[in-house]
Scaffold this motif. Structure first.
Motif, PDB file in Angstrom:
ATOM      1  N   HIS A 138      50.655  28.332  36.740  1.00 18.86           N
ATOM      2  CA  HIS A 138      49.531  29.268  36.708  1.00 18.86           C
ATOM      3  C   HIS A 138      48.244  28.469  36.771  1.00 18.86           C
ATOM      4  O   HIS A 138      48.066  27.511  36.016  1.00 18.86           O
ATOM      5  N   LEU A 139      47.369  28.907  37.654  1.00 15.27           N
ATOM      6  CA  LEU A 139      46.092  28.212  37.786  1.00 15.27           C
ATOM      7  C   LEU A 139      45.136  28.679  36.677  1.00 15.27           C
ATOM      8  O   LEU A 139      45.140  29.870  36.323  1.00 15.27           O
ATOM      9  N   VAL A 140      44.373  27.758  36.129  1.00 15.59           N
ATOM     10  CA  VAL A 140      43.291  28.167  35.217  1.00 15.59           C
ATOM     11  C   VAL A 140      42.005  27.478  35.664  1.00 15.59           C
ATOM     12  O   VAL A 140      41.960  26.258  35.811  1.00 15.59           O
ATOM     13  N   LEU A 141      41.009  28.308  35.960  1.00 18.43           N
ATOM     14  CA  LEU A 141      39.728  27.729  36.377  1.00 18.43           C
ATOM     15  C   LEU A 141      39.068  27.111  35.151  1.00 18.43           C
ATOM     16  O   LEU A 141      38.932  27.750  34.116  1.00 18.43           O
ATOM     17  N   ASN A 142      38.680  25.860  35.288  1.00 17.94           N
ATOM     18  CA  ASN A 142      38.109  25.125  34.151  1.00 17.94           C
ATOM     19  C   ASN A 142      36.732  24.580  34.521  1.00 17.94           C
ATOM     20  O   ASN A 142      36.414  24.418  35.693  1.00 17.94           O
ATOM     21  N   ARG A 143      35.957  24.325  33.499  1.00 10.98           N
ATOM     22  CA  ARG A 143      34.599  23.755  33.641  1.00 10.98           C
ATOM     23  C   ARG A 143      33.706  24.658  34.483  1.00 10.98           C
ATOM     24  O   ARG A 143      32.971  24.177  35.339  1.00 10.98           O
ATOM     25  N   VAL A 144      33.809  25.946  34.249  1.00 19.04           N
ATOM     26  CA  VAL A 144      32.972  26.895  34.978  1.00 19.04           C
ATOM     27  C   VAL A 144      31.620  26.957  34.284  1.00 19.04           C
ATOM     28  O   VAL A 144      31.542  27.275  33.098  1.00 19.04           O
ATOM     29  N   GLU A 145      30.576  26.626  35.023  1.00 19.63           N
ATOM     30  CA  GLU A 145      29.212  26.698  34.471  1.00 19.63           C
ATOM     31  C   GLU A 145      28.778  28.155  34.445  1.00 19.63           C
ATOM     32  O   GLU A 145      29.242  28.957  35.268  1.00 19.63           O
ATOM     33  N   GLY A 146      27.875  28.485  33.519  1.00 15.69           N
ATOM     34  CA  GLY A 146      27.415  29.872  33.373  1.00 15.69           C
ATOM     35  C   GLY A 146      26.984  30.502  34.683  1.00 15.69           C
ATOM     36  O   GLY A 146      27.335  31.644  34.971  1.00 15.69           O
ATOM     37  N   ILE A 147      26.242  29.735  35.497  1.00 18.88           N
ATOM     38  CA  ILE A 147      25.708  30.332  36.729  1.00 18.88           C
ATOM     39  C   ILE A 147      26.687  30.245  37.897  1.00 18.88           C
ATOM     40  O   ILE A 147      26.490  30.846  38.932  1.00 18.88           O
ATOM     41  N   ASP A 148      27.795  29.497  37.683  1.00 18.03           N
ATOM     42  CA  ASP A 148      28.721  29.232  38.788  1.00 18.03           C
ATOM     43  C   ASP A 148      29.250  30.474  39.472  1.00 18.03           C
ATOM     44  O   ASP A 148      29.457  30.491  40.675  1.00 18.03           O
ATOM     45  N   THR A 149      29.505  31.506  38.649  1.00 13.78           N
ATOM     46  CA  THR A 149      30.210  32.664  39.189  1.00 13.78           C
ATOM     47  C   THR A 149      29.419  33.335  40.309  1.00 13.78           C
ATOM     48  O   THR A 149      29.991  34.067  41.106  1.00 13.78           O
ATOM     49  N   PRO A 167      49.073  32.473  41.440  1.00 14.11           N
ATOM     50  CA  PRO A 167      48.992  33.155  40.156  1.00 14.11           C
ATOM     51  C   PRO A 167      47.932  32.470  39.295  1.00 14.11           C
ATOM     52  O   PRO A 167      48.051  31.273  39.004  1.00 14.11           O
ATOM     53  N   ALA A 168      46.885  33.211  38.960  1.00 15.56           N
ATOM     54  CA  ALA A 168      45.794  32.621  38.165  1.00 15.56           C
ATOM     55  C   ALA A 168      45.608  33.431  36.888  1.00 15.56           C
ATOM     56  O   ALA A 168      45.723  34.660  36.915  1.00 15.56           O
ATOM     57  N   LEU A 169      45.343  32.743  35.795  1.00 17.03           N
ATOM     58  CA  LEU A 169      45.038  33.452  34.551  1.00 17.03           C
ATOM     59  C   LEU A 169      43.640  34.048  34.674  1.00 17.03           C
ATOM     60  O   LEU A 169      42.766  33.468  35.320  1.00 17.03           O
ATOM     61  N   SER A 170      43.428  35.196  34.047  1.00 18.80           N
ATOM     62  CA  SER A 170      42.130  35.855  34.270  1.00 18.80           C
ATOM     63  C   SER A 170      40.999  35.202  33.470  1.00 18.80           C
ATOM     64  O   SER A 170      39.841  35.285  33.853  1.00 18.80           O
ATOM     65  N   THR A 171      41.351  34.547  32.356  1.00 17.07           N
ATOM     66  CA  THR A 171      40.296  33.836  31.603  1.00 17.07           C
ATOM     67  C   THR A 171      39.975  32.534  32.313  1.00 17.07           C
ATOM     68  O   THR A 171      40.881  31.783  32.665  1.00 17.07           O
ATOM     69  N   PHE A 172      38.690  32.263  32.543  1.00 20.56           N
ATOM     70  CA  PHE A 172      38.366  30.908  32.972  1.00 20.56           C
ATOM     71  C   PHE A 172      37.610  30.196  31.862  1.00 20.56           C
ATOM     72  O   PHE A 172      36.922  30.821  31.058  1.00 20.56           O
ATOM     73  N   VAL A 173      37.813  28.887  31.804  1.00 19.44           N
ATOM     74  CA  VAL A 173      37.249  28.117  30.697  1.00 19.44           C
ATOM     75  C   VAL A 173      35.896  27.567  31.137  1.00 19.44           C
ATOM     76  O   VAL A 173      35.771  26.937  32.188  1.00 19.44           O
TER      77      VAL A 173
END
Ligand SMILES: Nc1ncnc2c1ncn2[C@@H]1O[C@H](COP(=O)(O)OP(=O)(O)OP(=O)(O)O)[C@@H](O)[C@H]1O
Ligand SMILES: [Mg+2]
Length: 230
Positions: A138-149, A167-173
């Motif tokens: 399962h992929l987890v997006l990590n190191r997401v900056e506040g403005i990144d999205t 398959p990706a988890l819906s929470t990103f870190v």
């Protein structure tokens, strides 16, 4: 017994950081947690446990072991009485990475939301699907900056996840300074939060990890049968 692995063919994506954050949070809630450090070269997790032990911050129910070959991993998994085992793998393709993925209930693949890392991630998922009899990645997006999205890079990454049906988890870190502080010798995020100037940041940082653990639990749990759902 639940087994989580943290793996990527690439280095520096956040495998050890997420492994430690999740292990610490679970141990704080009283679960017996074992980290198997399968990164013989760096041993980031074992070193963290040793630093925390010296600082008096190691959660009581958290222990660590090292595995240098797949047989070590199998032996440790057979003999442990831990409730949750987390396996941290070196950032390269090797026998231990394969053994950890195959043994796990879920393997988390941390990835930064940019095309270069995502290309490597897609390759790993493709390789696992072709070559392994079981690959609960399962992929987890990590190191997401506040403005990144809002950025094009983030949107490109999301598009790649959809296109390749990863398959990706819906929470990103999120990228957070307190996660870096935790990685020194804090033992737990809760401990950092005792400093009143950090308590707001820690509340958000912990909620982020608790949400990730919730996604992991949901991904592992089989969906209810028709009878159970009634
Ligand atoms: N969410 C995050 N917020 C802030 N810093 C982070 C986050 N995730 C990882 N980092 C930082 O990124 C760097 C790499 O993380 P880490 O060591 O966990 O990666 P890794 O995949 O285990 O690397 P390796 O393949 O070398 O073992 C570290 O300096 C860590 O503190
Ligand atoms: Mg690491």
């Amino acid at each position: 017994m639940t087994i989580l692995a943290f793996a990527h063919s690439k280095g520096g994506v956040g495998k050890s950081t997420l492994c430690l954050l999740i292990a610490s949070e679970l141990a704080q809630s009283g679960r017996r947690v074992l980290i198997i450090d399968a990164d013989q070269k760096q041993q980031s997790c074992l070193q963290w446990i040793a630093r925390c032990h010296l600082a008096g911050s190691r959660p009581n129910t958290l222990t660590g072991e090292i595995a240098t070959k797949p047989e070590d991993l199998k032996r440790l998994l057979r003999s442990t009485d831990a409730e949750i085992i987390l396996i941290d793998v070196q950032g390269s393709m090797n026998d231990l990475l394969i053994a950890a993925i195959v043994a796990s209930d879920i393997t988390l693949v941390p990835t930064k939301a940019n095309v270069m890392e995502m290309v490597e991630t897609v390759k790993l998922f493709d390789w696992a699907q072709t070559n392994l009899r079981r690959a609960p990645l399962h992929l987890v997006l990590n190191r997401v900056e506040g403005i990144d999205t809002n950025t094009a890079a983030f949107q490109d990454a999301v598009r790649m996840i959809r296109e390749h049906q990863l398959p990706a988890l819906s929470t990103f870190v999120r990228a957070r300074k307190v996660y870096e502080q935790f990685a020194r010798d804090a033992g737990s995020l809760e401990r950092i939060g005792k400093d009143p100037s950090k308590s707001d940041q820690v509340t958000k940082a912990r909620a982020n990890i608790v949400s990730l653990i919730g996604d992991i639990t949901a991904a592992i749990s089989p969906p209810p049968t028709k009878d159970q759902a009634k």
